[in-house]
Design an enzyme around this catalytic site. Structure first.
Site, short mmCIF file in Angstrom:
data_model
loop_
_atom_site.label_atom_id
_atom_site.label_comp_id
_atom_site.label_asym_id
_atom_site.label_seq_id
_atom_site.Cartn_x
_atom_site.Cartn_y
_atom_site.Cartn_z
N GLU A 108 0.85 -1.20 0.00
CA GLU A 108 0.00 0.00 0.00
C GLU A 108 0.87 1.24 0.00
O GLU A 108 0.59 2.22 -0.69
CB GLU A 108 -0.92 0.00 1.22
N HIS A 177 -10.03 -4.86 11.00
CA HIS A 177 -10.62 -4.70 9.66
C HIS A 177 -11.94 -3.94 9.71
O HIS A 177 -12.70 -3.98 8.75
CB HIS A 177 -10.92 -6.08 9.05
C1 LIG Z 1 -1.71 -4.38 4.88
C2 LIG Z 1 -2.55 -5.43 4.26
N1 LIG Z 1 -2.84 -5.34 2.95
C3 LIG Z 1 -3.61 -6.29 2.37
C4 LIG Z 1 -4.10 -7.33 3.09
C5 LIG Z 1 -5.00 -8.35 2.42
N2 LIG Z 1 -4.33 -9.61 2.28
C6 LIG Z 1 -4.47 -10.61 3.17
S1 LIG Z 1 -3.57 -11.94 2.82
C7 LIG Z 1 -2.96 -11.24 1.41
C8 LIG Z 1 -2.00 -11.99 0.53
C9 LIG Z 1 -0.68 -12.24 1.16
O1 LIG Z 1 0.05 -13.14 0.39
P1 LIG Z 1 1.39 -13.84 0.89
O2 LIG Z 1 2.13 -12.92 1.79
O3 LIG Z 1 2.12 -14.35 -0.27
O4 LIG Z 1 0.90 -15.03 1.82
P2 LIG Z 1 0.11 -16.35 1.41
O5 LIG Z 1 -1.34 -15.99 1.47
O6 LIG Z 1 0.52 -16.74 0.05
O7 LIG Z 1 0.43 -17.35 2.44
C10 LIG Z 1 -3.49 -9.97 1.24
C11 LIG Z 1 -3.20 -9.09 0.11
C12 LIG Z 1 -3.78 -7.36 4.47
N3 LIG Z 1 -4.22 -8.34 5.29
N4 LIG Z 1 -3.00 -6.41 5.02
#
Ligand SMILES: Cc1ncc(C[n+]2csc(CCOP(=O)(O)OP(=O)(O)O)c2C)c(N)n1
Ligand SMILES: [Mg+2]
Lengths: 379, 475
Positions: A108, A177
Site C-alpha cells: 500500500e 478490519h
Molecule cells: C496491509 C494489508 N494489505 C492487504 C491485506 C489483504 N491480504 C491478506 S492476505 C494477502 C495476501 C498475502 O500473500 P502472501 O504474503 O504471499 O501469503 P500467502 O497468502 O501466500 O500465504 C493480502 C493481500 C492485508 N491483510 N494487510
C-alpha cells in the site's frame, strides 16, 4: 445493551427527564439480522429510472471517467485481473487495458506513493484500497504528501488524486478490519472527503472526486455494495456529478433533524418511517454526502426548521464526525435548538468479532428510533 | 549557527543538521533545555559523546585502490563503467537434502532424529493437512465464518519449527498451523480458537486462524500484513538485551514467518534493515508459495525471489526446497546457530513451495489459475508424500501405518471439533476486559450497570451459553 456500549449516548440519556427502561428484547444476545432492512423502494419512481447496485454505480463512474479523460487510471491490489476484491472494477481491465487498470504488488505504501507521484506529475490516479484499514500502511502519503504538497510547493504542484475503497465495519472481520476513517481524513486540511450512501451518491460523488483537482477520499461501504437503488435517468448519463460539499435531504420533516452518512442514511430513514407510524412525528434525514467540506448551511437550515438534532454514524464516538456536527450546531445554531443535540455512534471499543456484539457495536434502526424517540420525549 | 540560539528557538533539532563536524570537537556539548524551563537539572548543558563518526577517519586516502567513502568501505575503484544486471547473475540455488522420490541427494546429510521423532513430525504434517480439509468443509457448511488451509506448506512449517527451541519466540502470518502443531498446540486449542469459545485464549475477539499462545511463545497472529516482521526484529532485540543483562539465560532467537506477498510491504524492508543494523537474532522465514491471493509472483516482484533481498541488507541468506522436510529442518537449525553468532544477527530463509489450495474460504482460485496447474503441482511433488517416501525407504512406514494414522487423526479432529462446538461462549465479562490493561472507572461503571440490569430482569435473559453466566460480572 447499547447503553452500555455507547458512552456518549448513555450520558445524554441519563440526563434526560424521563428515564425509561429499554424494553428487554428476548433476543438479547442474538439480535435479529439487519440484512434486508435497508432496501429502499420508490413506489412512485419516475419512468426512466433503473435499478443499480452501489457496486454497478461505482463501476460505471470509473468506466465513464476512464473513457472521458486519458489522464485517469485505476490502480490497486487485485483491481485488474481479479476485477477487484469486491468486484467494483469488474470488466475495466478488458475495456481499458493494463496501462489504465493496474494491479500492484502487496504494498500500500508503494502504490499510494506511486499514485501520489503520478498525480503530482499531472495524471489523475484513482487509488483503490482493499479496505481503508490497509490504507493505514500508506497514510503518510495521503496526509503528508497528497494533502499538503500543493500548499507546501507554493501552489505549483496540484495533486488530483482519488483514494477509494470500503470503509467502516463489515461483517465478522474483527477489530483490525472494522474501522471508520471519516473523522481521521475529515480532520486533514487539504483533503476532501465524501461518503456515499445510494447508487446515485456513489456514482455522482466518485465522478466528482475524480474530476476535482484536489485529493479526494471516497469512503465506500462494503455492506452497501450489493444494495439496489433506483437511479434516475439524469444520473445514468455520463455527465452526472454530485457537487462535493452539498448535503441532501433524503426525507423531509419538521420535528427532528438526523444528520447522517453512508449506510446509516438508510437506517435512519427506516427509523424515521417507524417513528412516523408509531408517534406521527416527521423526522428529517439529511444525507451528509460530503464529510469535508461539510454542508453547514444545510445542517443549520434544517435545525431552524426542526429545532432538534441527532447525528448517526458508525465511527467511534470520541472526536468523531458526530462530535463535529454537534459542535457546529451549537456554535452556529444554538438559539434554534430546543433540546440538547445527541449523537448515535459506534461503540467506544475495538470492534468485537462475535456477531452479536458486533451488531451491538454499531447503530441499528431500532437504536436510532429509540434515541430519537427519547430526544423527542416520546418515551 | 549559535548553539544557544538553537536551544531557545523553536525545537529544530530534527530539521537542522548539526554544525559541520569538521569544526566540532569530538565531544559535542548540547544544550538540553533552556534555562527558563529547567527544573530538574542543575546545569543547562551536558557533555555527551557525539555519535557522528569523524569525517577524517574515513576520508579518501590519496592513491588508495579501494573506496573509503563512509557508505561503502570495501569497494575497489574500477575504470570500466558497468551497470550490474540482475539477469546476468544466476538465481540463488535451492538447497535440497532429499529429492521428490525420497532419495537423499546431499551426501553430507545425516538425519539427526530418531525414528519416533520423525514419525511424530510426519504425524504433525498429516494432522494439519487433514484438519485443513475438515475445517474447510466445515466453513462451507456454515459452521465457522472463515478458514485458511496450508496444503503444500506443511514441511516448511513443521520442518522449520522442529529446529527451533521451545523457548524461541515465534511470529506467524496466518498459514502456519504446522508451526503451532509442532510446538504443542493441541487440536482442542485450534478448535477453541476457530469456534471462539470460552477456552479460546484470544477470548473470541479474532477471526478464525488468528491463533496465539503465550505458553508456546507464539505471538498472536495479526491481520495487517507484514507488521509482524519489524516486531520480530524488536522481539529479537529484546532477547539480545536480556542476554546482555543476564548471560546465564539460554540463548534464544525469534523466528518470523511471512509470505512472499507480504514481503512487498515496506515493513519487510524496514524489518530486515533494522535487524541487520541492530544485530537482532532473528530468523526470517519466507513461505514463497507463488501467490498472494490472486497475485502471482511474476506480478509481485522482478528480482530473484525474496532471498536476493537478504544479501542487499547484509544478511546471511539461503533458499531451500520447501517441499523437503529435511532440508527445511537442516537449514533452520543452521540459521538458528548463525543468528546467535557475533552477538546476534538476522538470517533469511526463503522456502519455495506452492499454495495448493485457495487463499482462504473467501477465495476461488480457479478464477485466476487453471485447475491443471494445481493438479500438476500436486502430482509432481508434495511435502507429505516426499517425507513418506523417505520413511518407507527406511522401512519405518507403510500403507497400513498410513491408513491407521489417517483414521485416528481424523477421529481425534472430529472429537475436538464437536467438543469445541459445544463449549460455552466466553464470559460476558470479557466484553469489558483488555481494552486497557486495567478496567477503567468508566468501563467498571458500565459493567456494574449491566449487572444491575441483569439482576433487575433475571427472566429476560438466558445467559446459560456464556461461561459463568451473570456471575462473571461480579468480580
Ligand atoms: C496491509 C494489508 N494489505 C492487504 C491485506 C489483504 N491480504 C491478506 S492476505 C494477502 C495476501 C498475502 O500473500 P502472501 O504474503 O504471499 O501469503 P500467502 O497468502 O501466500 O500465504 C493480502 C493481500 C492485508 N491483510 N494487510
Ligand atoms: Mg504467497
Amino acid at each position: 445493551m447499547s447503553r452500555y456500549l455507547r458512552p456518549a449516548v448513555r450520558l445524554a440519556s441519563t440526563a434526560s427527564r424521563v428515564q425509561v427502561a429499554r424494553p428487554a428484547a428476548p433476543t438479547f444476545f442474538k439480535p435479529a439480522s439487519v440484512a434486508g432492512l435497508q432496501k429502499r423502494t420508490y413506489a412512485d419512481a419516475p419512468s426512466g429510472t433503473k435499478d443499480y447496485t452501489v457496486r454497478d454505480a461505482l463501476n460505471e463512474a470509473l468506466a465513464e471517467e476512464l473513457e472521458a479523460n486519458p489522464k485517469v487510471f485505476v490502480m490497486g491490489e487485485e483491481v485488474a485481473q481479479y476485477n477487484g476484491a469486491y468486484k467494483v472494477t469488474k470488466g475495466l481491465l478488458d475495456r481499458f487495458g493494463d496501462k489504465r487498470v493496474i494491479d500492484t504488488p502487496i504494498t500500500e505504501m508503494g502504490f499510494t506513493g506511486l499514485a501520489v507521484g503520478a498525480a503530482l506529475s499531472g495524471l489523475h490516479p484513482v487509488c483503490e484500497f482493499m479496505t481503508f484499514n490497509f490504507a493505514m500502511q500508506s497514510i503518510d502519503h495521503i496526509v503528508n504528501s497528497a494533502a499538503k504538497t500543493l500548499y507546501m510547493s507554493g501552489g505549483i504542484q496540484p495533486c488530483n488524486i482519488t483514494f477509494r475503497g470500503p470503509n467502516g465495519f463489515a461483517a465478522g472481520v474483527a477489530a483490525q478490519h472494522s474501522q471508520d476513517y471519516s473523522a481521521w481524513y475529515g480532520s486533514v486540511p487539504g483533503l476532501k472527503v465524501v461518503s456515499p450512501w445510494s447508487a446515485e451518491d456513489a456514482k455522482g460523488l466518485l465522478k466528482a472526486a475524480i474530476r476535482d483537482p484536489n485529493p479526494v477520499v471516497v469512503l465506500e461501504n462494503e455492506l452497501m455494495y450489493g444494495q439496489v437503488f433506483p437511479m434516475s435517468e439524469a444520473a445514468q448519463k455520463d455527465d452526472f456529478v454530485i457537487p462535493i460539499g452539498k448535503a441532501k435531504v433524503e426525507r423531509a420533516g419538521k420535528d427532528l433533524t438526523i444528520v447522517t452518512m453512508s449506510r446509516c442514511v438508510g437506517q435512519s430513514i427506516v427509523a424515521a418511517e417507524a417513528l412516523k407510524k408509531k408517534y406521527g412525528v416527521e423526522v428529517e434525514v439529511l444525507n451528509l454526502r460530503s464529510i469535508k467540506p461539510i454542508d453547514l448551511d444545510a445542517i443549520i437550515a434544517s435545525i431552524k426548521k426542526t429545532h432538534r438534532l441527532m447525528t448517526v454514524e458508525s465511527g467511534f464516538p470520541a472526536y468523531g464526525v458526530g462530535a463535529e456536527i454537534v459542535a457546529l450546531a451549537v456554535e452556529y445554531g444554538f438559539d434554534y435548538l430546543d433540546a440538547p443535540p445527541q449523537r448515535v455512534t459506534g461503540a467506544d471499543v475495538p470492534t468485537p468479532y462475535a456477531q452479536g456484539l458486533e451488531e451491538m457495536s454499531f447503530p441499528t434502526e431500532a437504536l436510532i428510533e429509540n434515541h430519537a424517540a427519547k430526544l423527542l420525549k416520546l418515551i | 549557527m549559535k548553539r544557544i540560539a538553537r536551544s531557545t528557538q523553536r525545537p529544530s533539532s530534527l530539521l537542522r543538521p548539526l554544525t559541520p563536524s569538521t569544526h566540532q570537537p569530538r565531544l559535542v556539548p548540547i544544550a538540553i533545555q533552556s534555562s527558563k524551563t529547567t527544573t530538574t537539572t542543575t546545569a543547562t548543558t551536558q557533555t555527551v559523546p557525539s555519535s557522528r563518526r569523524h569525517a577524517s577517519s574515513l576520508s579518501q586516502r590519496p592513491d588508495s585502490s579501494h573506496v573509503m567513502f563512509p557508505g561503502a568501505v570495501k569497494s575497489a575503484f574500477s575504470n570500466s563503467m558497468t551497470f550490474e544486471e540482475p539477469s546476468k547473475y544466476d538465481a540463488l540455488p535451492t538447497y535440497r537434502a532429499v529429492d521428490q522420490h525420497g532419495q537423499v541427494v546431499d551426501p553430507s546429510f545425516k538425519p539427526d532424529l530418531s525414528d519416533e521423532e520423525v514419525i511424530k513430525l510426519y504425524h504433525d504434517m498429516l494432522t494439519v493437512s487433514i484438519m485443513d480439509l475438515i475445517m474447510f468443509d466445515a466453513q462451507r457448511q456454515g459452521r465457522l465464518s472463515f478458514y485458511m488451509v496450508s496444503a503444500g506448506e506443511e514441511a516448511v512449517c513443521v520442518g522449520s519449527a522442529s529446529a527451533l527451541s521451545s523457548e524461541d519466540v515465534v511470529f506467524c502470518q496466518y498459514r502456519e498451523q504446522g508451526v503451532f502443531k509442532q510446538r504443542g498446540f493441541t487440536l482442542s486449542d485450534f478448535m477453541n480458537q476457530l469456534f471462539a469459545n470460552h477456552k479460546d485464549p484470544g477470548k473470541g475477539r479474532n477471526m478464525p486462524v488468528h491463533y496465539g499462545s503465550k505458553e508456546l511463545n507464539i505471538h498472536t497472529i495479526s491481520s495487517p500484513l507484514a507488521t509482524q516482521l519489524p516486531q520480530a526484529s524488536g522481539a529479537a532485540y529484546a532477547l539480545k538485551i536480556q542476554r546482555m543483562q543476564n548471560p546465564t539465560v539460554p540463548p534464544r532467537v525469534v523466528a518470523a514467518y511471512f509470505g512472499e506477498g507480504a514481503a512487498s510491504e515496506g515493513d519487510f524492508h524496514a524489518a530486515l534493515n533494522i535487524a541487520a543494523t541492530r544485530g537482532c537474532p532473528a530468523v526470517f522465514i519466507c513461505r514463497n508459495n507463488g501467490y498472494a491471493i490472486s497475485t502471482p509472483t511474476l506480478e509481485q516482484y522482478r528480482g530473484d525471489g525474496i532471498a536476493s533481498r537478504g544479501l542487499g541488507y547484509g544478511i546471511d541468506t539461503i533458499r531451500v526446497d520447501g517441499n523437503d522436510f529435511w532440508a527445511v529442518r537442516e537449514v533452520t537449525k543452521r540459521a538458528r546457530e548463525l543468528a546467535l553468532q557475533d552477538g546476534g544477527k538476522p538470517v533469511l530463509i526463503e522456502a519455495m513451495t506452492y499454495r495448493v489450495s485457495h487463499h482462504s474460504t473467501s477465495d476461488d482460485s480457479f478464477a485466476y489459475r487453471a485447475k491443471v496447474e494445481v493438479e500438476d503441482w500436486k502430482r509432481r511433488d508434495n511435502p507429505i508424500g516426499r517425507l513418506r517416501k523417505w520413511m518407507e525407504a527406511k522401512g519405518i512406514w507403510d500403507e497400513n501405518k498410513e491408513r491407521e494414522a489417517r483414521d485416528s487423526i481424523r477421529r481425534e479432529i472430529l472429537k475436538a471439533f464437536s467438543q469445541a462446538e459445544k463449549e460455552k461462549k466466553p464470559a460476558i465479562r470479557t466484553m469489558f476486559e483488555d481494552v486497557y490493561e486495567e478496567l477503567t472507572p468508566e468501563i467498571k461503571a458500565q459493567m456494574k450497570e449491566l449487572k444491575e440490569h441483569l439482576d433487575q430482569f433475571p427472566e429476560e435473559y438466558d445467559l446459560g451459553d456464556f461461561d459463568g453466566g451473570k456471575d462473571s460480572l461480579a468480580k
